[in-house]
Structure formats: C-alpha cells, structure tokens
Design a protein around this motif. Structure first.
Motif, PDB file in Angstrom:
ATOM      1  N   LEU A 159      62.605  45.953  53.234  1.00 51.51           N
ATOM      2  CA  LEU A 159      63.855  45.309  53.627  1.00 51.51           C
ATOM      3  C   LEU A 159      63.538  44.131  54.533  1.00 51.51           C
ATOM      4  CD1 LEU A 159      66.959  45.267  53.697  1.00 51.51           C
ATOM      5  CD2 LEU A 159      66.831  46.812  55.654  1.00 51.51           C
ATOM      6  N   VAL A 160      63.996  42.951  54.137  1.00 51.47           N
ATOM      7  CA  VAL A 160      63.743  41.740  54.903  1.00 51.47           C
ATOM      8  C   VAL A 160      65.044  40.979  55.098  1.00 51.47           C
ATOM      9  CG1 VAL A 160      61.338  41.529  54.188  1.00 51.47           C
ATOM     10  CG2 VAL A 160      63.139  40.486  52.812  1.00 51.47           C
ATOM     11  N   GLN A 161      65.067  40.162  56.122  1.00 50.61           N
ATOM     12  CA  GLN A 161      66.251  39.392  56.453  1.00 50.61           C
ATOM     13  C   GLN A 161      66.266  38.075  55.695  1.00 50.61           C
ATOM     14  OE1 GLN A 161      66.647  38.710  60.653  1.00 50.61           O
ATOM     15  NE2 GLN A 161      68.790  38.076  60.510  1.00 50.61           N
ATOM     16  N   ALA A 162      67.443  37.653  55.284  1.00 48.97           N
ATOM     17  CA  ALA A 162      67.577  36.356  54.639  1.00 48.97           C
ATOM     18  C   ALA A 162      67.009  35.265  55.542  1.00 48.97           C
ATOM     19  CB  ALA A 162      69.027  36.066  54.296  1.00 48.97           C
ATOM     20  N   GLY A 163      66.275  34.348  54.933  1.00 46.48           N
ATOM     21  CA  GLY A 163      65.607  33.305  55.682  1.00 46.48           C
ATOM     22  C   GLY A 163      64.195  33.654  56.101  1.00 46.48           C
ATOM     23  N   GLY A 164      63.831  34.914  55.975  1.00 45.58           N
ATOM     24  CA  GLY A 164      62.495  35.346  56.316  1.00 45.58           C
ATOM     25  C   GLY A 164      61.534  35.182  55.156  1.00 45.58           C
ATOM     26  N   SER A 165      60.418  35.878  55.239  1.00 45.66           N
ATOM     27  CA  SER A 165      59.391  35.765  54.214  1.00 45.66           C
ATOM     28  C   SER A 165      58.756  37.120  53.949  1.00 45.66           C
ATOM     29  CB  SER A 165      58.315  34.755  54.625  1.00 45.66           C
ATOM     30  OG  SER A 165      57.617  35.199  55.776  1.00 45.66           O
ATOM     31  N   VAL A 166      58.150  37.244  52.790  1.00 44.80           N
ATOM     32  CA  VAL A 166      57.381  38.425  52.427  1.00 44.80           C
ATOM     33  C   VAL A 166      56.069  37.984  51.813  1.00 44.80           C
ATOM     34  CG1 VAL A 166      59.367  39.940  52.089  1.00 44.80           C
ATOM     35  CG2 VAL A 166      58.485  38.596  50.162  1.00 44.80           C
ATOM     36  N   ARG A 167      55.078  38.841  51.922  1.00 49.73           N
ATOM     37  CA  ARG A 167      53.790  38.621  51.282  1.00 49.73           C
ATOM     38  C   ARG A 167      53.411  39.898  50.546  1.00 49.73           C
ATOM     39  NH1 ARG A 167      47.998  38.683  52.733  1.00 49.73           N
ATOM     40  NH2 ARG A 167      46.944  36.908  51.738  1.00 49.73           N
ATOM     41  N   LEU A 168      53.470  39.836  49.239  1.00 54.12           N
ATOM     42  CA  LEU A 168      53.161  40.979  48.406  1.00 54.12           C
ATOM     43  C   LEU A 168      51.699  40.954  47.977  1.00 54.12           C
ATOM     44  CD1 LEU A 168      56.305  40.925  46.080  1.00 54.12           C
ATOM     45  CD2 LEU A 168      56.044  41.980  48.347  1.00 54.12           C
ATOM     46  N   SER A 169      51.125  42.132  47.830  1.00 54.98           N
ATOM     47  CA  SER A 169      49.750  42.268  47.387  1.00 54.98           C
ATOM     48  C   SER A 169      49.695  43.142  46.149  1.00 54.98           C
ATOM     49  CB  SER A 169      48.878  42.888  48.481  1.00 54.98           C
ATOM     50  OG  SER A 169      48.867  42.100  49.652  1.00 54.98           O
ATOM     51  N   CYS A 170      48.723  42.872  45.313  1.00 54.02           N
ATOM     52  CA  CYS A 170      48.464  43.682  44.131  1.00 54.02           C
ATOM     53  C   CYS A 170      46.969  43.894  44.028  1.00 54.02           C
ATOM     54  CB  CYS A 170      49.001  42.996  42.873  1.00 54.02           C
ATOM     55  SG  CYS A 170      48.533  43.795  41.320  1.00 54.02           S
ATOM     56  N   VAL A 171      46.548  45.151  44.097  1.00 49.22           N
ATOM     57  CA  VAL A 171      45.138  45.502  44.017  1.00 49.22           C
ATOM     58  C   VAL A 171      44.861  46.102  42.647  1.00 49.22           C
ATOM     59  CG1 VAL A 171      43.261  46.860  44.993  1.00 49.22           C
ATOM     60  CG2 VAL A 171      45.008  45.890  46.495  1.00 49.22           C
ATOM     61  N   ALA A 172      43.847  45.595  41.979  1.00 47.05           N
ATOM     62  CA  ALA A 172      43.484  46.045  40.648  1.00 47.05           C
ATOM     63  C   ALA A 172      42.248  46.914  40.695  1.00 47.05           C
ATOM     64  CB  ALA A 172      43.246  44.860  39.719  1.00 47.05           C
ATOM     65  N   SER A 173      42.301  48.026  40.005  1.00 45.67           N
ATOM     66  CA  SER A 173      41.122  48.845  39.799  1.00 45.67           C
ATOM     67  C   SER A 173      40.522  48.523  38.439  1.00 45.67           C
ATOM     68  CB  SER A 173      41.462  50.335  39.885  1.00 45.67           C
ATOM     69  OG  SER A 173      42.337  50.711  38.827  1.00 45.67           O
ATOM     70  N   GLY A 174      39.250  48.821  38.278  1.00 43.36           N
ATOM     71  CA  GLY A 174      38.581  48.518  37.033  1.00 43.36           C
ATOM     72  C   GLY A 174      37.758  47.241  37.113  1.00 43.36           C
ATOM     73  N   ARG A 175      36.975  47.013  36.101  1.00 41.25           N
ATOM     74  CA  ARG A 175      36.091  45.866  36.064  1.00 41.25           C
ATOM     75  C   ARG A 175      36.790  44.633  35.507  1.00 41.25           C
ATOM     76  NH1 ARG A 175      33.001  50.234  34.301  1.00 41.25           N
ATOM     77  NH2 ARG A 175      33.425  49.704  32.102  1.00 41.25           N
ATOM     78  N   SER A 176      36.128  43.514  35.673  1.00 36.48           N
ATOM     79  CA  SER A 176      36.515  42.240  35.064  1.00 36.48           C
ATOM     80  C   SER A 176      37.805  41.656  35.609  1.00 36.48           C
ATOM     81  CB  SER A 176      36.626  42.389  33.536  1.00 36.48           C
ATOM     82  OG  SER A 176      35.407  42.824  32.975  1.00 36.48           O
ATOM     83  N   PHE A 177      38.129  41.949  36.862  1.00 31.77           N
ATOM     84  CA  PHE A 177      39.314  41.363  37.464  1.00 31.77           C
ATOM     85  C   PHE A 177      39.248  39.838  37.430  1.00 31.77           C
ATOM     86  CE2 PHE A 177      41.361  39.513  41.223  1.00 31.77           C
ATOM     87  CZ  PHE A 177      42.666  39.931  41.030  1.00 31.77           C
ATOM     88  N   SER A 178      38.067  39.283  37.658  1.00 30.69           N
ATOM     89  CA  SER A 178      37.931  37.837  37.708  1.00 30.69           C
ATOM     90  C   SER A 178      38.151  37.171  36.360  1.00 30.69           C
ATOM     91  CB  SER A 178      36.551  37.451  38.253  1.00 30.69           C
ATOM     92  OG  SER A 178      35.517  37.922  37.404  1.00 30.69           O
ATOM     93  N   ASN A 179      38.219  37.933  35.281  1.00 33.33           N
ATOM     94  CA  ASN A 179      38.493  37.391  33.958  1.00 33.33           C
ATOM     95  C   ASN A 179      39.979  37.382  33.607  1.00 33.33           C
ATOM     96  OD1 ASN A 179      35.764  36.929  33.393  1.00 33.33           O
ATOM     97  ND2 ASN A 179      35.489  38.989  32.564  1.00 33.33           N
ATOM     98  N   PHE A 180      40.807  37.996  34.437  1.00 37.38           N
ATOM     99  CA  PHE A 180      42.215  38.164  34.117  1.00 37.38           C
ATOM    100  C   PHE A 180      43.070  37.037  34.670  1.00 37.38           C
ATOM    101  CE2 PHE A 180      41.148  42.740  33.616  1.00 37.38           C
ATOM    102  CZ  PHE A 180      41.698  42.922  32.360  1.00 37.38           C
ATOM    103  N   VAL A 181      44.018  36.615  33.867  1.00 38.83           N
ATOM    104  CA  VAL A 181      45.176  35.902  34.384  1.00 38.83           C
ATOM    105  C   VAL A 181      46.080  36.935  35.054  1.00 38.83           C
ATOM    106  CG1 VAL A 181      47.215  34.546  33.791  1.00 38.83           C
ATOM    107  CG2 VAL A 181      45.052  34.145  32.590  1.00 38.83           C
TER     108      VAL A 181
END
Length: 122
Positions: free
Chosen positions: A11-33
């Motif tokens: 829950l965030v206030q209007a006018g504020g900001s968020v920073r979302l993260s996504c962590v990937a398991s498995g190999r070849s992450f650097s090959n993915f879009v």
C-alpha cells in the motif's frame, strides 16, 4: 524450469513511488528478455515495460516517463521503479521472461511470476 518471484508491492500513497524486484531461479538469466506486466481490477493484463538481456535496451508502454526498468544479472534480478504513483496504477504486477524481445513485448513469454500487489491510495 525457471521460477520468478516478485516482491516490493504494498500500500502506497498517491504521489509516492515503489520499487519492485523480481528474482529468477535457474540458469541463463542473462539470456532472457525480462518484462513487467500488470493487471488492474476489472482490466486486461497490459505490459509495463521490457528490458533486453544486457540491460541496455528498454521498452516502455507508457510514454509519460514515470517507469524505470533495470536489471542486475549477477543477482538474477530485474527491477521496476514507478514514481508519481496514481490510483490508476493499482494492480497486480507480474514479472515475465522470454527469449525474444518482440515476442515478449506482445505478451508471448515463456515464464511468469505469481505477481505482487501494488495498491495506491489517494
């Protein structure tokens, strides 16, 4: 098998900001879009942005300039920052991965995360 796990929503206030993260398991992450999608209440899923494997090419569906995507391949992580949040940004935000940049921007992805809820309060 690739697993994507999102975090950073809440829950965030209007006018504020968020920073979302996504962590990937498995190999070849650097090959993915990598990409972020969102689905608001009663709305269709829509793309927020996508980033190429090296991180030097980014696509944003919204041209207002409120979103920034980045990635850290050493940590198998992609980020989405949204500033000047509005109630219309309320949605479940999904991380996604694919091997083709054009296909990913069209929603044709190989892997999906389970999503993280962002709620913007006025």
């Amino acid at each position: 098998q690739v697993q994507l796990v999102e975090s950073g929503g809440g829950l965030v206030q209007a006018g504020g900001s968020v920073r979302l993260s996504c962590v990937a398991s498995g190999r070849s992450f650097s090959n993915f879009v990598m990409a972020w999608f969102r689905q608001g209440p009663g709305k269709e899923r829509e793309i927020v942005g996508a980033i190429n494997p090296s991180g030097n090419g980014v696509y944003y569906a919204e041209s207002k300039g409120r979103c920034t995507m980045s990635r850290d391949n050493a940590k198998n992580t992609v980020f989405l920052q949204i500033i000047s949040l509005k109630p219309e940004d309320t949605a479940v935000y999904y991380c996604a991965a694919g091997l083709s940049f054009p296909s990913v921007t069209r929603g044709n992805v190989d892997y999906w995360g389970q999503g993280t809820q962002v709620t913007v309060s006025s």
